[in-house]
Motif scaffolding. Structure first.
Motif, PDB file in Angstrom:
ATOM      1  N   GLY A 166       0.822  -1.208   0.000  1.00  0.00           N
ATOM      2  CA  GLY A 166       0.000   0.000   0.000  1.00  0.00           C
ATOM      3  C   GLY A 166       0.855   1.256   0.000  1.00  0.00           C
ATOM      4  O   GLY A 166       0.536   2.244  -0.679  1.00  0.00           O
ATOM      5  N   ILE A 167       1.952   1.233   0.754  1.00  0.00           N
ATOM      6  CA  ILE A 167       2.880   2.365   0.755  1.00  0.00           C
ATOM      7  C   ILE A 167       3.504   2.542  -0.628  1.00  0.00           C
ATOM      8  O   ILE A 167       3.572   3.657  -1.153  1.00  0.00           O
ATOM      9  CB  ILE A 167       3.958   2.152   1.836  1.00  0.00           C
ATOM     10  N   PHE A 168       3.931   1.440  -1.224  1.00  0.00           N
ATOM     11  CA  PHE A 168       4.497   1.510  -2.580  1.00  0.00           C
ATOM     12  C   PHE A 168       3.447   1.991  -3.586  1.00  0.00           C
ATOM     13  O   PHE A 168       3.770   2.727  -4.530  1.00  0.00           O
ATOM     14  CB  PHE A 168       5.034   0.144  -3.007  1.00  0.00           C
ATOM     15  N   GLY A 169       2.190   1.579  -3.387  1.00  0.00           N
ATOM     16  CA  GLY A 169       1.122   2.037  -4.279  1.00  0.00           C
ATOM     17  C   GLY A 169       0.941   3.541  -4.199  1.00  0.00           C
ATOM     18  O   GLY A 169       0.738   4.204  -5.219  1.00  0.00           O
ATOM     19  N   ALA A 170       1.028   4.110  -2.966  1.00  0.00           N
ATOM     20  CA  ALA A 170       0.939   5.566  -2.813  1.00  0.00           C
ATOM     21  C   ALA A 170       2.115   6.251  -3.487  1.00  0.00           C
ATOM     22  O   ALA A 170       1.968   7.298  -4.116  1.00  0.00           O
ATOM     23  CB  ALA A 170       0.880   5.927  -1.333  1.00  0.00           C
ATOM     24  N   VAL A 171       3.300   5.660  -3.363  1.00  0.00           N
ATOM     25  CA  VAL A 171       4.494   6.223  -3.999  1.00  0.00           C
ATOM     26  C   VAL A 171       4.285   6.328  -5.512  1.00  0.00           C
ATOM     27  O   VAL A 171       4.635   7.345  -6.136  1.00  0.00           O
ATOM     28  CB  VAL A 171       5.729   5.352  -3.677  1.00  0.00           C
ATOM     29  N   LEU A 172       3.677   5.305  -6.093  1.00  0.00           N
ATOM     30  CA  LEU A 172       3.496   5.270  -7.546  1.00  0.00           C
ATOM     31  C   LEU A 172       2.206   5.952  -8.004  1.00  0.00           C
ATOM     32  O   LEU A 172       2.002   6.132  -9.201  1.00  0.00           O
ATOM     33  CB  LEU A 172       3.493   3.820  -8.033  1.00  0.00           C
ATOM     34  N   GLY A 173       1.326   6.297  -7.068  1.00  0.00           N
ATOM     35  CA  GLY A 173       0.063   6.927  -7.444  1.00  0.00           C
ATOM     36  C   GLY A 173      -0.973   5.954  -7.948  1.00  0.00           C
ATOM     37  O   GLY A 173      -1.852   6.332  -8.738  1.00  0.00           O
ATOM     38  N   LEU A 174      -0.926   4.694  -7.501  1.00  0.00           N
ATOM     39  CA  LEU A 174      -1.890   3.686  -7.933  1.00  0.00           C
ATOM     40  C   LEU A 174      -3.155   3.763  -7.080  1.00  0.00           C
ATOM     41  O   LEU A 174      -3.125   4.179  -5.926  1.00  0.00           O
ATOM     42  CB  LEU A 174      -1.271   2.287  -7.826  1.00  0.00           C
TER      43      LEU A 174
END
Length: 261
Positions: free
Chosen positions: A39-47
């Motif tokens: 979820g953190i990585f998703g926020a980083v990528l804007g997903l």
């Protein structure tokens, strides 16, 4: 070329809610786990996150294949300090029968070193290296933002460990239920987990069952639902004998390795 990279995630507070506690005080996982990290990585990528009941979020569908490892930082042998935060839930449906008072067991200053195998063509690689994010990442709740300093970014060769020597696992590692381990410590002794607790005060073991993904099930009249898929994890500073072969280990330096799942 795929390589191993790491960053140090930090937050003032964190609340990684355990779904099996919904009356009285709500409890938090102590360790960051893979679904939350994605979820953190998703926020980083804007997903996109959760959009529809019974459908896994876009970030999870795109990133679930990533091999990740997680280690606590600045901890008390893996266990972060906690406090209970009390607040009134002002959402209308929560207050039909009067004010709903929420009690949440909240992590204080949690920090984790997270490892992930990435190619330098992956947009996540460049975002982590440059300290950039499309959305503000948070640790369980949007009032608990999480960040990392670009100087914490490190790279390593993605070198599988060949069990040519005794080793220490710098990250959390998954231990199968009922599995006994062999641990090599000072003086060449080989002992099980319980014996190590009593004989060597300088060695510690932290145990926690953590989510590793989701499994699907059907609910009558509601359709598809998802629950956490759980696995037993250990965090320790013990040395392991080379004949104890944990899965998915990768070499960092000297005799340190991490497990990627």
């Amino acid at each position: 070329m795929e390589r191993l990279v790491s960053i140090d995630l930090e937050s003032d507070f964190g609340f990684l809610r355990k779904p099996d506690t919904n009356e009285g005080i709500s409890m938090s996982y102590n360790m960051l786990h893979k679904p939350s990290l994605l979820g953190i990585f998703g926020a980083v990528l804007g997903l996109d996150g959760y959009q529809k009941r019974g459908v896994l979020p876009d970030y999870y569908q795109q990133l679930q294949h990533l091999k990740v490892g997680i280690a606590p930082l600045r901890d008390e042998r893996g266990n972060f300090q906690k406090t209970t935060i009390i607040y009134t839930n002002t959402v209308g449906y929560a207050n039909k029968d009067g004010n709903f008072i929420a009690y949440e067991n909240t992590l204080i200053s949690p920090s984790y070193r997270v490892y992930v195998a990435l190619s330098d063509e992956n947009p996540l690689y460049h975002s982590l290296k440059n300290g950039q994010a499309e959305y503000i990442p948070y640790l369980g709740k949007n009032e608990f933002p999480v960040w990392w300093k670009p100087e914490s970014f490190q790279e390593y060769a993605l070198d599988p460990f060949d069990f040519d020597q005794e080793y220490q696992v710098a990250s959390l590692f998954c231990k199968k239920d009922g599995e006994s381990s062999r641990i090599k410590e000072f003086g060449g002794n080989t002992l099980g987990f319980a014996a190590m607790f009593t004989k060597y005060s300088q060695s510690f073991f932290y145990f926690e069952r953590l989510p590793v993904g989701f499994h699907e099930f059907e609910v009558k009249k509601r359709g598809k639902e998802y629950q956490y898929q759980m696995a037993p994890f250990v965090y320790s500073n013990a040395k392991f004998a080379s004949d104890y072969r944990l899965e998915n280990l990768y070499r960092l330096k000297d005799n340190q390795v991490v497990q990627l799942n």
